[in-house]
Every structure is written in C-alpha cells, then in structure tokens.
Write an enzyme that holds these catalytic residues in place. Sequence first.
Site: not given
Lengths: 157, 400
Positions: A55-57, A123
Amino acid sequence: MADASSTIDERARAIVDDFSLFDDWIGRYEYLIEIGKKLPPMDDALKTDATRIHGCQSKVWIHTARDRDRMTMQGDSDAMITKGLAGLLIRVLDDQPPEAVREADLSFIDDIGMREHLSSTRNNGLHSMIEQIRTRAARLAESAEPASDSAVSSSNA
Amino acid sequence: MRGEFPALHQSVYEDTPLVYLDNAATTQKPQVVLDRMARYYAHENSNVHRGVHKLSQDATDAFEEARQSVADLINAPSSDQVIFTRGCTESLNLVAQTFARPQLGPDDTVVVTHMEHHSNIVPWQMACEATGATLKVWPIHDDGTLDMEAGRQLLAEETFLLAMGHVSNALGTIHPVASIIDTAHAHGVPVVIDGAQSMAHLPVDVQALDADFYAFSGHKMFGPTGIGVLYGKYDLLDGLPPYHGGGDMIDEVSFDGTTYADLPHRLEAGTPHIAGVIGLGAAARFVRELDHEAVHAHEEDVLQYAHEQLAAIDGLRLVGTAPEKTSVCSFVFDDIHPYDAGTILDRLGLAVRTGHHCTQPLMERLDLPGTIRASFALYNTRQDVDRLVEGLDRVQTMFG
C-alpha cells in the site's frame, strides 16, 4: 539505538523534543531523513513478501521478532522519507513489550508536524506500517511461543 | 484564462501559493462549469425524461442540450451517438462487455499497446478471460513511441479489435491514431480509442478519425467528475445489447419480457448524473469556444520550456521523448525516489503526481519503479515551470 529501559511514551517525548528544535518544515524533514539514514541496515534476507508493507508507492519492509518478553524490529525502504517514518516507529517501538506496542499512543507523529503522513490515502505506508506492527504485536502478545512474522522463524534468522 | 479557474488561486500549507501540475489526473474547473452546475441544483433540479412538470422539462432540455454540446465538440454525426457513462473507465468497460465479450471466442485476439492505462487493459483482460480469447501487446520503443512495424503485423493477423489511447497519460505521447485506424480498418479491425488524455489538449473529430468507439471523461476536460462519454458509430452502438438494466432504458416492461428504448437511452439505465451531464455540457462549450491555435501554441511553449529546463538539471532524466507530445513531462532522478521528490514538492506547493500512473506494464517495460509527472493545462505558465525547477533544486539539496 533506543534505550530499552525507557517506555514508549518517554521515547516519543524525546522525539518531540528533538523535532521542536526546528522551526520550519524543511528542518523537520531533513531531520526525518537523518533518522532514516541512521537506521541499522536490514539484512536483505529479511526483505521478503512477509515483511513487505503493502500500500505504499515505495518499497517498505518491517521485520518483527520476539526476544524474550520484548518485540524487536528492523526496517528499511527504498525511499528516504518512508525510511525516516519507519525509523521513527522503530525508535519508539523497538525492544518494547508487545502488549505495550499493541496499545501504543503514536500521537507524537502529529506533534512533530508529520500529521499529513498519517492519512490512510497518502500511499506512504505509515498507516499500513502502524497497522501491521500492531497486528504482529497483538499476535506476539497472545502467543507464549517465541514467534516472529510468518516467513522468519526467529530474530536471528 | 487563469482567472476563470478559482481552484488555482489558493495557498497550501498556510502560505505557499499552489502550482497545480497534475492535470493529467484531473483538470481544474472554470467558473462557467461551476455556475452551470449550481444553477441546475438551485433552479432546475428534478428528474429527467419522465416528468410532465416545468422543472423536469427544463432539466431534460438542459440535459439533452449538453448531449448536443458534446456531440458538437467531437463532431459526432448525431447526439444519439453520445452515451453518458460514469467516466472513461466505464465507457471502456461498456464496450468490452457488450461489444467484445459476446463476440469473442478462444481463437480471437484483442490488441492493446504496452503503454495503456490500466483502464484500457483490465476490461479487455476480463473479456478475454471470460471467453478464452488472447490479449496481445503492441510493443513500444524506449522513447515512448509505438513500434509501428510490430503494430502493422499484429493488425494483419486475425485481430478482433484494437484498443489504444489517443495520448499516453504517463508519457504524453500523441499516437497517430488516424493512420492507425486506417490500417486497422484495411484489415477489418475495429478500433476503440481511449481519449481521456486528448480532450483537454487536442481537437477531436471522431468522423475524421473514423474511430469506431471513442471514450473520455468529463473531469479531464474541465468538467465534473463522475461523468464520461462513449461515442460510437451508430450501427455499432445500435447493435449492442443493454449494459445495465433499469429505468430509462426500457420501452415496455412486463414479466413476460421487456423491450428496450432506442439509442442513446438504451445504454443509460437509471437516473443519470444530471448535474454532471449539464456541467460536462458547459465544459464542452468552454473547450469548443477556445482559440485553439492560441491554446495549442501556449501549451507547446510551456511544454518545450519545461523540457529544456528539466533536461538541464544534472541527474534528471526525462521519460518519454516522443516527437509528438502533449503537456506531460515524466522524469526520474538517478538517485532520488519519486516518492521523496513528490513529498517535498508537495510541501513547496507543487502538485505533481508520482508513482506508476496506473501504467504498471509500461513502468515494468521501462524498468522504472515510477516517475515524477508534471502535467500541464492551458492555464499553466512558464512561471509554473520555474517554480517546479526551484522545487527540484530544493529536492536535490535535501536528498543529494
């Protein structure tokens, strides 16, 4: 890095004190980046799907393990701000009882001017990191067995 | 021009003037669009197509005028060929589910390019998975242009359908869609164009392009969110089975069977997004009334200036350098993560996008975790580019 005898609240207060030395956001971000740089290196073998925070860039990994009655953690990210955020959590939560980690008050993130990172839509993974750490802490707190996240059998793996 | 867009005139993080460079994600809205939508809710609010009362008549007139405004903008032969949807994504899904899926079989092939937005990949994947058909990928060159030779070969094979963007959202490449459609038609292949990124920048004439379907969103062309358009050739649209069942799309309903309404209503079940349609109509008129030559020259100037300024920065690499581009500058630093750059730019009042831009296959093809994307619209200026360059200088100082 962190003094094991200090409580989560004491460590959080120390971080708030450190950040209060900066009167603008640039100073605070530079300090956050420094915190990331000072994180002990994480063994690449621990960077697995099981430790990856989704769920992170950027790519983020948090490895947690039990060391007697304590929960230890390591972390890394390929983005420096995200690594700094991981570093903040580790400074406050590493080597603490899992019960305390599960219940920890993390409002210090707001107090140091990083509130925008707490948004679940951001994000950057901070929200997911906190959720993951709490979930693993809860699992450790409920289990008497030495345990760690599912892919790694012990803190020495 | 900037004066017409209220959202541009604000500060973020207390006192930092906003520079909005995320227009490929969504454009800001001019006052005429905001006013038109407010007028609908304040004075005309009622359901369309069914009331006998004055308000409903007014709303229906405004709704169908908007359809005509959109038809005029894209030069559709008839407003019956303008189907309102929730957005470009729904338009593409509509074609995938009602045009492609019933006809596809295990021996069929759908072609998409390697730089499509996920919205123009996943609907086709779903249709292919459901029917056993094959999805083939039209390869690209490193500069963000299509490999035309490879494309010609794909079209010469037994291809059922080609789905491609008019303009790449991640790189800004303008594809030569008119000549590609010609080639496709020579092989009997219908073409679906994802026009999400073209409407705010290019004049679009669906008849001149000879597009079989053309899909776009309102919010990327100065209109509201939640409303989009599917244009199609009349015979193709008329041959489609209903997509959703419900009110407004029927002729007569009984438990023995239902007959359906004519185009366009057959493909628009339920109470539509009336305010969105009316706002989109205002946006279509706004775009149509622009001085297109002046806008094009201005956008070209800002893009060219941005390319020059960014290319001069040490350690920065432009991604997507096709000769024909719209207002998109994608770039990466050798040693700074896009997320780090984007976070600092945000604090400096610069709204850019970082990440994969919903084009993961493209990022994988280019071997990048993502890019930083500055995307411009007609209201951006060289001064905005200067602010971006100053911001990137600060980013390099912090992470260098």
